[in-house]
Write an enzyme that holds these catalytic residues in place. Structure first.
Site, PDB file in Angstrom:
ATOM      1  N   ASN A  14       0.810  -1.209   0.112  1.00 28.41           N
ATOM      2  CA  ASN A  14      -0.065  -0.035  -0.111  1.00 28.41           C
ATOM      3  C   ASN A  14       1.100   1.316  -0.046  1.00 28.41           C
ATOM      4  OD1 ASN A  14      -1.708   1.780   0.269  1.00 28.41           O
ATOM      5  ND2 ASN A  14      -2.268   1.368   2.515  1.00 28.41           N
ATOM      6  N   LYS A  16       0.057   4.232  -0.541  1.00 30.47           N
ATOM      7  CA  LYS A  16      -0.532   5.605  -0.136  1.00 30.47           C
ATOM      8  C   LYS A  16      -0.107   6.752  -1.293  1.00 30.47           C
ATOM      9  CE  LYS A  16      -0.011   3.541   4.449  1.00 30.47           C
ATOM     10  NZ  LYS A  16      -0.315   3.608   5.797  1.00 30.47           N
ATOM     11  N   HIS A 106      -9.528   1.716   4.487  1.00 33.03           N
ATOM     12  CA  HIS A 106      -8.218   1.826   5.002  1.00 33.03           C
ATOM     13  C   HIS A 106      -8.551   2.575   6.169  1.00 33.03           C
ATOM     14  CE1 HIS A 106      -4.404   2.920   6.057  1.00 33.03           C
ATOM     15  NE2 HIS A 106      -3.947   1.903   5.436  1.00 33.03           N
ATOM     16  N   GLU A 108      -6.870   5.112   7.414  1.00 30.75           N
ATOM     17  CA  GLU A 108      -6.774   6.488   6.977  1.00 30.75           C
ATOM     18  C   GLU A 108      -7.957   7.130   5.974  1.00 30.75           C
ATOM     19  OE1 GLU A 108      -2.947   5.901   5.034  1.00 30.75           O
ATOM     20  OE2 GLU A 108      -2.011   5.419   6.898  1.00 30.75           O
ATOM     21  N   GLU A 178      -5.744  -4.379  10.412  1.00 31.36           N
ATOM     22  CA  GLU A 178      -4.812  -3.494  10.748  1.00 31.36           C
ATOM     23  C   GLU A 178      -5.151  -2.500  11.929  1.00 31.36           C
ATOM     24  OE1 GLU A 178      -2.766  -2.234   6.924  1.00 31.36           O
ATOM     25  OE2 GLU A 178      -4.414  -1.126   7.035  1.00 31.36           O
ATOM     26  N   GLY A 184       2.087   2.710  10.507  1.00 34.37           N
ATOM     27  CA  GLY A 184       2.960   3.740  10.432  1.00 34.37           C
ATOM     28  C   GLY A 184       3.868   4.298  11.622  1.00 34.37           C
ATOM     29  N   SER A 224       2.910  -1.528  10.347  1.00 38.20           N
ATOM     30  CA  SER A 224       4.424  -1.758  10.889  1.00 38.20           C
ATOM     31  C   SER A 224       5.025  -3.095  10.548  1.00 38.20           C
ATOM     32  CB  SER A 224       4.528  -1.341  12.423  1.00 38.20           C
ATOM     33  OG  SER A 224       4.370  -0.049  12.555  1.00 38.20           O
TER      34      SER A 224
END
Ligand code: PGA
Length: 265
Positions: A14, A16, A106, A108, A178, A184, A224
Site C-alpha cells: 500500500n 499511499k 483503510h 486513513e 490493521e 505507520g 508496521s
C-alpha cells in the site's frame, strides 16, 4: 517450523500518496528483475496512487509473465460508475485499466477522510457488482484495544459486509486486519495478538457465510510490518500475508518480504 499452506500467501504494497509514474515503473521493473529466480508461490499486489495506475498496468502488460508477478490494485474507489463526484474515481475507470483489486475502508480513509460504514458498504457492493476483489481493512484504535473492545469493533466493521457477501454469494475478497495504533508507527501488534484477531475474523466469516469460505479467504495483517517481524506473522496459521505501507516503498525490503512469504528468504 514450516507451516503447510492451504492458502497462497499475499504480500500487498500500500504505497499511499507516494511514488510518481516514473518511480512506479522503475520500482516494478527492478522488482521483476530481482525476483526473477524466486521460485515461490506468493501473490504480490501493488497499490500505487491513481495517477500511476495506467503506467503500471501498461508496463506489466508488456512484460512476460513469470512465477512472481505483481498485480496492480487501487487504494480506493467510489461506488457509482459515473456522476457528479468531483475528485472521485469509479470502478468502471479502474476496470478499463485491467484493475481487479481495490483496498476498501483503510483506516486513513475512515479517520482522515471520514468514510463511514455506510459508504464502505456501498464500495464493497460496487466491487461485487464489478467482480473486483476488495481488500477490506478493519481494526481497532488504541483506546478501544485498552478497553478490550477489539473483537466488538472488528465485528461491527464486518457484520453487514459479510452479510452482503453471503447474500450475493460473492466470495472473492480479502480482509486486512490493521490495528490503527500500529499503522505507520513502527510499533506492530504481537504476532500472537494479531493472530487471535485474525482467527476471530475467520470464525466470524465461518458463522455468517460458511466454513468453506472461511477456510478459503485470505486474512492479512497490516501495521508496521517489516523484514524483521514479517516471518513471525505469516507463521501464524490464520495470517495469510501482509498489507505493508512504509516497508513496501523500499525495493530491497519489499523483495525480502516477498521472499519471506514464499519461505524463500
Ligand atoms: P505501515 O502501513 O506498514 O506503514 O504501518 C500499513 C498500512 O497502512 O496498510
Amino acid at each position: 517450523m514450516e507451516k503447510a499452506r492451504e492458502r497462497i500467501p499475499v504480500v500487498a504494497a500500500n504505497w499511499k500518496m507516494n511514488k510518481t509514474c516514473a518511480e512506479t515503473v522503475n520500482f516494478l521493473s527492478q522488482f521483476l528483475y530481482m525476483v526473477e529466480d524466486v521460485n515461490a508461490q506468493v501473490e504480490v499486489l501493488v497499490f500505487p496512487p491513481f495517477t500511476a495506475l495506467r503506467s503500471a498496468t501498461t508496463f506489466l502488460q508488456a512484460e512476460k509473465p513469470r512465477k512472481i508477478f505483481p498485480e496492480i490494485g487501487a487504494q480506493n474507489m467510489h461506488w457509482e460508475d459515473s456522476g457528479a463526484f468531483t475528485g472521485e474515481i469509479s470502478p468502471l475507470m479502474l476496470k478499463e485499466l485491467g484493475i481487479h483489486h481495490v483496498i476498501i475502508g483503510h483506516s486513513e480513509r475512515r479517520n482522515l477522510f471520514k468514510e463511514d460504514e455506510n459508504s464502505i458498504l456501498k464500495k464493497v457492493e460496487a466491487a461485487i457488482r464489478h467482480q473486483m476483489t476488495p481488500i477490506i481493512c478493519v481494526g481497532e484504535k488504541f483506546q478501544e484495544r485498552e478497553e478490550g473492545l477489539t473483537e466488538e469493533v472488528v465485528k461491527n466493521q464486518l457484520l453487514s459486509i459479510l452479510q452482503l457477501f453471503k447474500k450475493t454469494e460473492f466470495t472473492d475478497f480479502m480482509i486486512a486486519y490493521e490495528p490503527v495504533w500500529a499503522i505507520g508507527t513502527g510499533v506492530a501488534a504481537s504476532p500472537e495478538d494479531a493472530s487471535d484477531v485474525c482467527r476471530y475474523i475467520r470464525a466470524l466469516i465461518g458463522s455468517i457465510i460458511s466454513p468453506d469460505v472461511a477456510a478459503k479467504v485470505r486474512i492479512l495483517y497490516g501495521g508496521s510490518v517489516d523484514v524483521k517481524n514479517f516471518r513471525d506473522f505469516i507463521l501464524e496459521p490464520d495470517i495469510d500475508g501482509g498489507l505493508v505501507g512504509t516497508s513496501s516503498l523500499d525495493l530491497k525490503k519489499f523483495v525480502e518480504l516477498v521472499k519471506i512469504a514464499g519461505n524463500y528468504g
